[in-house]
Motif scaffolding. Structure first.
Motif, short mmCIF file in Angstrom:
data_model
loop_
_atom_site.label_atom_id
_atom_site.label_comp_id
_atom_site.label_asym_id
_atom_site.label_seq_id
_atom_site.Cartn_x
_atom_site.Cartn_y
_atom_site.Cartn_z
N ALA A 57 0.84 -1.21 0.00
CA ALA A 57 0.00 0.00 0.00
C ALA A 57 0.87 1.25 0.00
CB ALA A 57 -0.92 0.00 1.21
N PHE A 58 1.94 1.22 0.78
CA PHE A 58 2.82 2.39 0.85
C PHE A 58 3.55 2.59 -0.48
CE2 PHE A 58 6.91 4.40 1.86
CZ PHE A 58 6.46 5.56 2.47
N ASN A 59 3.98 1.51 -1.11
CA ASN A 59 4.68 1.63 -2.40
C ASN A 59 3.78 2.18 -3.49
OD1 ASN A 59 7.20 0.80 -1.54
ND2 ASN A 59 6.84 -1.36 -2.00
N ARG A 60 2.48 1.87 -3.42
CA ARG A 60 1.55 2.47 -4.39
C ARG A 60 1.49 3.98 -4.21
NH1 ARG A 60 -1.52 -2.32 -3.44
NH2 ARG A 60 -2.78 -1.27 -1.83
N GLU A 61 1.51 4.41 -2.97
CA GLU A 61 1.52 5.85 -2.71
C GLU A 61 2.87 6.46 -3.07
OE1 GLU A 61 1.15 8.94 1.09
OE2 GLU A 61 0.65 6.83 1.33
N ARG A 62 3.92 5.71 -2.85
CA ARG A 62 5.28 6.22 -3.09
C ARG A 62 5.54 6.45 -4.56
NH1 ARG A 62 10.77 3.82 -2.85
NH2 ARG A 62 9.83 1.76 -2.93
N ALA A 63 5.07 5.54 -5.41
CA ALA A 63 5.18 5.68 -6.87
C ALA A 63 6.61 5.96 -7.31
CB ALA A 63 4.25 6.79 -7.37
N GLY A 64 7.57 5.23 -6.75
CA GLY A 64 8.96 5.36 -7.19
C GLY A 64 9.76 6.43 -6.49
N ARG A 65 9.12 7.23 -5.64
CA ARG A 65 9.86 8.29 -4.94
C ARG A 65 10.69 7.70 -3.81
NH1 ARG A 65 5.36 12.17 -2.94
NH2 ARG A 65 4.28 10.16 -2.73
N PRO A 66 11.71 8.43 -3.32
CA PRO A 66 12.52 7.93 -2.21
C PRO A 66 11.67 7.61 -1.00
CG PRO A 66 13.59 9.83 -3.22
CD PRO A 66 12.23 9.71 -3.86
N PHE A 67 12.05 6.57 -0.26
CA PHE A 67 11.24 6.04 0.83
C PHE A 67 10.97 7.08 1.91
CE2 PHE A 67 10.53 3.84 4.82
CZ PHE A 67 9.67 2.83 4.48
N PHE A 68 12.03 7.62 2.52
CA PHE A 68 11.85 8.50 3.67
C PHE A 68 11.27 9.86 3.27
CE2 PHE A 68 14.83 5.51 5.63
CZ PHE A 68 14.18 5.30 6.84
N SER A 69 11.57 10.33 2.08
CA SER A 69 10.98 11.60 1.65
C SER A 69 9.47 11.43 1.44
CB SER A 69 11.64 12.10 0.37
OG SER A 69 11.41 11.20 -0.71
N THR A 70 9.05 10.22 1.03
CA THR A 70 7.62 9.95 0.88
C THR A 70 6.93 9.93 2.23
OG1 THR A 70 8.06 8.62 -1.10
CG2 THR A 70 5.90 8.35 -0.06
#
Length: 335
Positions: free
Chosen positions: A136-149
């Motif tokens: 679920a978090f990766n769908r929101e992240r959409a390739g952006r850096p982990f902690f900045s997301t």
């Protein structure tokens, strides 16, 4: 992120932690392991936290009222902060205290194979919950850096569950190492050390979640791309000759308050200004559906500057810096 997705993540974690907490508690009472008791406390706290997050989601979804004209979305951030406090106050502190007691008075673990079995099963169940939250978090992240997301996310439920589950997996590994080491080396004190380490992991997790949720709770702006996009739409609207100021604030993961101070063409009639504002609101909502409430103030640049100067002279909130640059590229202080 949609509320249904958040609920699915929470329900998955709730189901797993409820079963794990009961199993760990039974194993801790049977074997006398301090690390296992810390893990049982951890899972019980996580179970309670997921119930609290569900309550927060339900209360945040309530419609606006005269006493809460902007809705109840901020309550989700409040309940997330409560979760962070509980992780620290209940999970971390009790685990550390219990571990210190066991270090002072170490006792051999009885039937350690029970701990190995329970902890191994817990890793599987907790790992499944963690995987659901990570997807679920990766769908929101959409390739952006982990902690900045995580820092930019306005939906605390998903990253709260993700960090809870990450801490849980780390705690399970520490507990396994503690139980194995205490048996292998014949040093029961290592079981207490593992309990203290688990408590430290929980304290660090709680501190991070508290920091992130308090930022949202105290009025966090929309992300920079959204702020700049709204400002660009306002400047490009025919009839608007200048953007004096633009402010945004999240009242929930999917709701933003937008406040604009615009300098309109003096040749426009009152009716034309009204039409311009209506078009502008429509364009902003089309581009950013989360902009639930938009307020536009008609104010000349000179008037805005005069008010700004007066506020600055009084040492009030005008000393802050605006979210968006003005037409000349400089930062506009709040009026």
């Amino acid at each position: 992120m949609a509320a249904s997705t958040s609920k699915n993540v929470i329900f998955a974690a709730l189901a797993g932690n409820s079963a794990i907490a009961i199993t760990k508690l039974a194993a801790a009472l049977f074997t006398g392991s301090a690390a296992m008791m810390s893990e049982a406390i951890h899972s019980a706290v996580d179970t309670g936290n997921q119930i609290i997050l569900l309550i927060g989601l339900k209360r945040a979804a309530r419609p606006s009222t005269p006493s809460h004209p902007f809705g109840h979305g901020l309550q989700l951030y409040f309940y997330t902060f409560v979760v962070a406090v509980l992780i620290f106050g209940v999970g971390a502190v009790i685990s550390i205290v219990h571990g210190i007691e066991r270090i002072r008075a170490p006792e051999a673990i009885e039937s350690p194979w029970v701990n190995y079995l329970v902890l191994s099963l817990a890793v599987l169940f907790e790992g499944a919950s963690w995987y659901v939250a990570l997807r679920a978090f990766n769908r929101e992240r959409a390739g952006r850096p982990f902690f900045s997301t995580v820092r930019s996310s306005k939906d605390p439920t998903v990253f709260t569950i993700l960090f809870e589950d990450t801490a849980a997996l780390a705690g399970l590994i520490v507990a396994l190492i503690g139980v194995a080491a205490s048996q292998w080396f014949g040093l029961p004190v290592l079981d207490g050390v593992a309990s203290v380490v688990i408590g430290i992991i929980l304290a660090l997790t709680a501190g991070f979640l508290a920091y992130e949720s308090q930022s949202l709770l105290t009025g966090e702006a929309a992300d920079p791309d959204t702020r700049e996009g709204i400002a660009a739409i306002a400047r490009a609207e025919p009839g608007v000759v200048g953007l004096n100021d633009a402010k945004t604030m999240h009242f929930g993961p999917n709701e933003i308050l937008v406040v604009l101070s615009l300098d309109f063409d003096d040749a426009l009639t009152a009716a034309q200004v009204e039409n311009t504002v209506a078009r502008l609101e429509h364009r902003i909502r089309a581009a950013y559906p989360q902009a639930g409430r938009i307020y536009v103030e008609a104010q000349s640049a000179a008037s805005h500057a005069a008010v700004r100067t007066a506020v600055l002279a009084g040492g009030g909130p005008g000393s802050l810096v605006s979210e968006v640059p003005d037409g000349q590229g400089g930062d506009v202080p709040v009026a």
